[in-house]
Structures are given as C-alpha cells and as structure tokens.
Design an enzyme around this catalytic site. Structure first.
Site, PDB file in Angstrom:
ATOM      1  N   THR A 197       0.947  -0.854  -0.150  1.00  0.00           N
ATOM      2  CA  THR A 197      -0.075  -0.057   0.137  1.00  0.00           C
ATOM      3  C   THR A 197       0.914   1.330   0.021  1.00  0.00           C
ATOM      4  O   THR A 197       1.605   1.282   0.907  1.00  0.00           O
ATOM      5  CB  THR A 197      -0.961  -0.069   1.317  1.00  0.00           C
ATOM      6  N   LYS A 255       0.495   4.933   8.433  1.00  0.00           N
ATOM      7  CA  LYS A 255       1.190   5.358   7.174  1.00  0.00           C
ATOM      8  C   LYS A 255       0.036   5.463   5.976  1.00  0.00           C
ATOM      9  O   LYS A 255      -0.060   6.442   5.491  1.00  0.00           O
ATOM     10  CB  LYS A 255       2.261   4.555   6.753  1.00  0.00           C
ATOM     11  N   LYS A 289      -7.116   1.413  -2.987  1.00  0.00           N
ATOM     12  CA  LYS A 289      -6.902   1.020  -1.586  1.00  0.00           C
ATOM     13  C   LYS A 289      -7.098   2.075  -0.603  1.00  0.00           C
ATOM     14  O   LYS A 289      -7.190   1.653   0.692  1.00  0.00           O
ATOM     15  CB  LYS A 289      -5.264   0.701  -1.701  1.00  0.00           C
TER      16      LYS A 289
END
Length: 292
Positions: free
Chosen positions: A102, A245, A177
C-alpha cells in the site's frame, strides 16, 4: 507471455506478516520463486520448500520474469524500484514488475513511467484481507496499470487472491486501496466504540457480537477483529504503524483533490494517539484500548 505456473519464474521481495504467506501460496500454485527480504531468517521456511535466496532486490529482478514487492513504506518502494540498484534498472526488458505494497498513487505513476521507458510492464496491485486473507489465498487485489498487462498476470494474482479487480490506469490500484483504508478506519472506530459500550453497560460482548454481526452493522472488521478484541488478542493482522502510514497517504491524496475527509482525519489522530502509548506494532484492533 503465458504466466501460468511452470512457464515463468517469480521474484518476491518483502516477507513480513502478509508477504510470507503470499509467497508461500505462489509456491503452492507451482511457481518457481526467488526471494529477498531485509531479514533473511524470514525466508528460511520458503527456502526449505525450494525458494532461491538472492542478496538484493536487484539480484532477484534480473533473474525472473515477474517481480513482486510487498514492503512497508513508500520510501522503501521508491528505493527498491527507482534507486540506482533498483528493480527498474535491473529487470530484463519485457518483464513484469508489480508493487503490492500500500503506497502512494503518485509514486505508482512514477514507477509506471520509469518502467515504460525501460521496456517493463508495471502494475500497482495493493491488497486487502489481512493476515487471514494472505494465509488462505483469499486477498482482495486492486490493480492499476495497462489492462493487457493485468490480463497476462491474472494467473499470478489468482494464486494469492480471490477478489481481483482491474481498476484502471497506473495509480488506480493505490487510489482504490485508499478508499478501502478510509472505510476500514472509520469502521474500526465503530467496532471499538460498540464493544466498549457493551463492556461499560455490563453486557456480554460475545453475545452482543452474535446479535449484531449478521445485521446492518455487520462488517469484516466486526466479525474478524471483534472476537480478537474480546479475547484481548492484539497480535497484528495489520500493524497500527502501517495504518497510520496508509491514512497519511489517503489524507495527502484527498487534500490534493480538494476533498474533506472528516472520518479519515479523526481516525488518523486516534491511531497516532494509540501509537504514542507504545502500541504501534500491535494490530489495528488495539484501538479499543483508547476507549477503555
């Protein structure tokens, strides 16, 4: 190129919680595998099963037809792909390079453009499903890049996932995502608050879960992470630090598009507070601890 098992060699870089299971499923499907990870001990069981160890990402890439990465942060992706000793510089013309981390949609586009200039076929293909989905080969895989490349690589994806969707041009997989992480983050707040409420009101959380998980409140997080919360199991299917993150990437991307994301902003703040208490390497379900 026919990318079914027996016809190609695959390189897998990054053997963490999810990467190791994904690599194992590729081997189970019959693919020959070259592997590299910063910690060699993580590759021991794969090597015992026949995987070939290489000492760098570049060494992997120059020996295979398909290189897959599943690492931690966008800075790792950038270095592994675009550094002077990176995958793009090392891979042979015509090879496929696939980032399943990701990462940033903008970085995915850069990798695609650099790969194109060197005759490589790049896809961004982040996944969802956590450690359970990786283990069972039932990941959701969201793919961006050229559709022809996607169709060629589909047999490889099918060894790791069960819900594989082509989303569009380069970067589209990463944007998808981000949608996934935004929905999960808000949902995890709801799951945590609901179970904290159940506990505080004197209800049995197990009975509450039995009542609500199959109704309108139902979700993957409620059914899979709710029981872990009840059992005080905070082992990571997905790390708090990685959620922070991801939410940071999503927030940056949303701001660039001029989109206000209220739940995303709150979730990121809560997870940062949680990490500050020492929980950054716990699973995302440890968010319940803030409410307790």
């Amino acid at each position: 190129m026919n990318l079914s098992a027996g016809n190609v060699t695959i390189g897998f870089i990054g053997l963490g919680v999810m990467g190791r299971s994904m690599a194992r499923n590729l081997m189970k499907a019959g693919y020959s595998l070259y592997v590299y990870s910063r910690t060699k001990s993580k590759a021991e069981d794969l090597m015992q099963a026949g995987a070939i160890w290489k000492d760098s990402a570049a060494d992997v890439a120059r020996n295979v037809d398909v290189t897959i990465t599943m690492v931690e942060y966008p800075r790792d992706v950038e270095d592994i792909f675009l550094g002077p000793l990176g995958i793009v510089a090392a891979a042979k013309p015509g090879a496929y390079v696939i980032d399943m981390t990701t990462s940033s949609p903008a970085l995915a586009l850069r990798i695609y453009e650099e790969s194109q200039s060197r005759g490589l076929k790049a896809l961004d293909a982040p996944v969802s499903g956590g450690d359970i989905g990786a283990r069972d080969g039932k990941l959701s895989i969201m793919v961006g890049g050229e559709e022809e490349a996607f169709e060629s690589v589909l047999p490889v994806f099918q060894a790791m996932g069960s819900n594989i969707v082509y989303q569009g041009e380069a970067g589209a997989g990463q944007h998808t995502k981000m949608c996934n992480q935004i929905a999960i983050a808000a949902n995890m707040m709801g799951v945590s608050e609901a179970l904290a409420y159940a506990e505080r009101s004197g209800l049995s959380p197990t009975r509450v879960l039995k009542s609500i998980e199959s109704g309108a409140a139902g979700s993957w997080s409620l059914s899979n992470l709710g029981p872990r919360i009840i059992q005080d199991n905070y082992e990571p299917g997905f790390y708090v630090k990685h959620m922070i993150k991801d939410l940071g990437i999503a927030l940056q991307s949303a701001e660039a598009m001029g989109l206000e994301t209220y739940g995303l902003s709150l979730a990121k703040t809560l997870y940062e507070r949680l990490a500050a208490t020492g929980e950054e390497s716990s699973g995302t379900q440890s968010l319940i601890k803030l409410y307790r």
